[in-house]
Design a protein around this motif. Structure first.
Motif, PDB file in Angstrom:
ATOM      1  N   UNK A  67      -5.446   7.574   5.677  1.00 27.49           N
ATOM      2  CA  UNK A  67      -6.352   7.762   4.550  1.00 27.49           C
ATOM      3  C   UNK A  67      -5.528   7.925   3.282  1.00 27.49           C
ATOM      4  N   UNK A  68      -6.115   7.602   2.128  1.00 26.46           N
ATOM      5  CA  UNK A  68      -5.466   7.982   0.869  1.00 26.46           C
ATOM      6  C   UNK A  68      -5.568   9.497   0.703  1.00 26.46           C
ATOM      7  N   UNK A  78       1.005  13.936  -4.981  1.00 25.95           N
ATOM      8  CA  UNK A  78       1.386  12.589  -4.547  1.00 25.95           C
ATOM      9  C   UNK A  78       0.249  11.581  -4.743  1.00 25.95           C
ATOM     10  N   UNK A  79      -0.274  11.410  -5.952  1.00 27.47           N
ATOM     11  CA  UNK A  79      -1.394  10.491  -6.175  1.00 27.47           C
ATOM     12  C   UNK A  79      -1.137   9.109  -5.591  1.00 27.47           C
ATOM     13  N   UNK A  80      -2.138   8.613  -4.867  1.00 31.28           N
ATOM     14  CA  UNK A  80      -2.047   7.290  -4.271  1.00 31.28           C
ATOM     15  C   UNK A  80      -1.324   7.234  -2.941  1.00 31.28           C
ATOM     16  N   UNK A  81      -0.782   8.352  -2.484  1.00 30.24           N
ATOM     17  CA  UNK A  81      -0.021   8.352  -1.230  1.00 30.24           C
ATOM     18  C   UNK A  81      -0.937   8.197  -0.028  1.00 30.24           C
ATOM     19  N   UNK A  82      -0.393   7.616   1.024  1.00 30.00           N
ATOM     20  CA  UNK A  82      -1.104   7.540   2.303  1.00 30.00           C
ATOM     21  C   UNK A  82      -0.868   8.822   3.084  1.00 30.00           C
ATOM     22  N   UNK A  83      -1.898   9.243   3.817  1.00 28.55           N
ATOM     23  CA  UNK A  83      -1.779  10.373   4.728  1.00 28.55           C
ATOM     24  C   UNK A  83      -2.188   9.924   6.121  1.00 28.55           C
ATOM     25  N   UNK A  84      -1.629  10.564   7.134  1.00 28.71           N
ATOM     26  CA  UNK A  84      -2.116  10.364   8.498  1.00 28.71           C
ATOM     27  C   UNK A  84      -2.893  11.612   8.878  1.00 28.71           C
ATOM     28  N   UNK A 128       2.442   7.926  11.756  1.00 28.58           N
ATOM     29  CA  UNK A 128       2.510   8.217  10.318  1.00 28.58           C
ATOM     30  C   UNK A 128       3.594   7.381   9.651  1.00 28.58           C
ATOM     31  N   UNK A 129       4.736   7.288  10.298  1.00 27.00           N
ATOM     32  CA  UNK A 129       5.835   6.509   9.729  1.00 27.00           C
ATOM     33  C   UNK A 129       5.498   5.022   9.690  1.00 27.00           C
ATOM     34  N   UNK A 130       4.819   4.545  10.732  1.00 30.74           N
ATOM     35  CA  UNK A 130       4.441   3.134  10.761  1.00 30.74           C
ATOM     36  C   UNK A 130       3.472   2.798   9.634  1.00 30.74           C
ATOM     37  N   UNK A 131       2.633   3.761   9.261  1.00 36.43           N
ATOM     38  CA  UNK A 131       1.686   3.554   8.176  1.00 36.43           C
ATOM     39  C   UNK A 131       2.222   3.954   6.820  1.00 36.43           C
ATOM     40  N   UNK A 132       3.503   4.298   6.757  1.00 36.19           N
ATOM     41  CA  UNK A 132       4.162   4.718   5.519  1.00 36.19           C
ATOM     42  C   UNK A 132       3.463   5.917   4.863  1.00 36.19           C
ATOM     43  N   UNK A 133       2.922   6.804   5.708  1.00 37.67           N
ATOM     44  CA  UNK A 133       2.290   8.014   5.199  1.00 37.67           C
ATOM     45  C   UNK A 133       3.349   9.000   4.720  1.00 37.67           C
ATOM     46  N   UNK A 134       3.013   9.756   3.705  1.00 33.40           N
ATOM     47  CA  UNK A 134       3.912  10.787   3.196  1.00 33.40           C
ATOM     48  C   UNK A 134       3.488  12.187   3.624  1.00 33.40           C
ATOM     49  N   UNK A 135       2.241  12.289   4.132  1.00 34.71           N
ATOM     50  CA  UNK A 135       1.690  13.584   4.519  1.00 34.71           C
ATOM     51  C   UNK A 135       0.980  13.436   5.860  1.00 34.71           C
ATOM     52  N   UNK A 136       1.139  14.424   6.719  1.00 34.50           N
ATOM     53  CA  UNK A 136       0.409  14.505   7.987  1.00 34.50           C
ATOM     54  C   UNK A 136      -0.587  15.649   7.850  1.00 34.50           C
ATOM     55  N   UNK A 137      -1.855  15.373   8.169  1.00 33.48           N
ATOM     56  CA  UNK A 137      -2.940  16.318   7.871  1.00 33.48           C
ATOM     57  C   UNK A 137      -3.718  16.669   9.133  1.00 33.48           C
TER      58      UNK A 137
END
Length: 212
Positions: A67-68, A78-84, A128-137
């Motif tokens: 998700x964004x 981190x505006x615009x970052x991907x999260x898992x 998360x890494x595969x999706x280039x996420x910066x945050x795990x939620x």
């Protein structure tokens, strides 16, 4: 296997409890601080007493998606970052308006059905890494009741340079917050209303725990 038997098989001894003697345990994962007898479960139905040890959910997810970060919603991190986002099952509240009731009310509502996927913390982080996420939620259900699993995921995530977040009802104890604090970068509380009596009627919880 019944849903309850399956969930009880996906558990290991938790860290957030104290033995009370005579086989009783006091759960400290949320503000209810349930006193649980052998073979019984707390209000969340997910944390239970097996042989005088408190068992906590572990080793699965019921939801896992990219998700964004604005959808969490965090608008200033981190505006615009991907999260898992990942979640498990169950909740310490029983809100009739819950949008995630199919996962939060499992074992309470016979119409609540949710699939689950067995996994390791490392597999969650790899996605998360595969999706280039910066945050795990930790989200979807109430993460406080599954804090030991979240801690394992977050430890693996932080080792890879990821930030970690909770989306929670905030019905916490000091002990669980101190347990989580070294692992969390972000914590969002969903405050349900602003009246103590209505809070209890709506959720089954106590607003004072959230405000504290």
């Amino acid at each position: 296997m019944s849903p309850e038997a399956l969930l009880r098989s996906l558990a290991r001894e938790g860290e957030l409890y104290e033995s009370q003697g005579d086989g009783l345990v006091r759960c400290q994962a949320c503000g209810h601080e349930c006193l649980i007898a052998e073979g019984q479960a707390g209000i969340c139905r997910m944390r239970f007493n097996r042989g005088g040890r408190l068992m906590a959910p572990y080793g699965y997810v019921s939801g896992l998606r990219l998700d964004p970060i604005e959808k969490k919603p965090f608008f200033h991190v981190l505006p615009g970052a991907a999260t898992l986002s990942f979640g498990m099952l169950g909740c310490n509240f029983s809100c009739l308006f819950c949008q995630n009731w199919t996962v939060s009310q499992v074992l309470r509502d016979p119409h609540a059905e949710a699939a689950l996927r067995r996994c390791t913390p490392q597999e969650v982080v790899a996605q998360a890494q595969a999706g280039r996420a910066k945050v795990v939620v930790s989200t979807y259900n109430e993460p406080l009741i599954t804090s030991e699993w979240a801690a394992a995921v977050f430890d693996a995530a932080r080792a890879q340079g990821l930030r970690c977040a909770y989306i929670s009802n905030g019905h916490a104890t000091r002990r669980v917050l101190e347990y989580l604090r070294p692992r969390l970068s972000l914590y969002k509380v969903d405050l349900k209303c602003f009246d103590h009596a209505k809070y209890r009627d709506m959720t089954g919880g106590a607003m004072r725990h959230v405000l504290r």
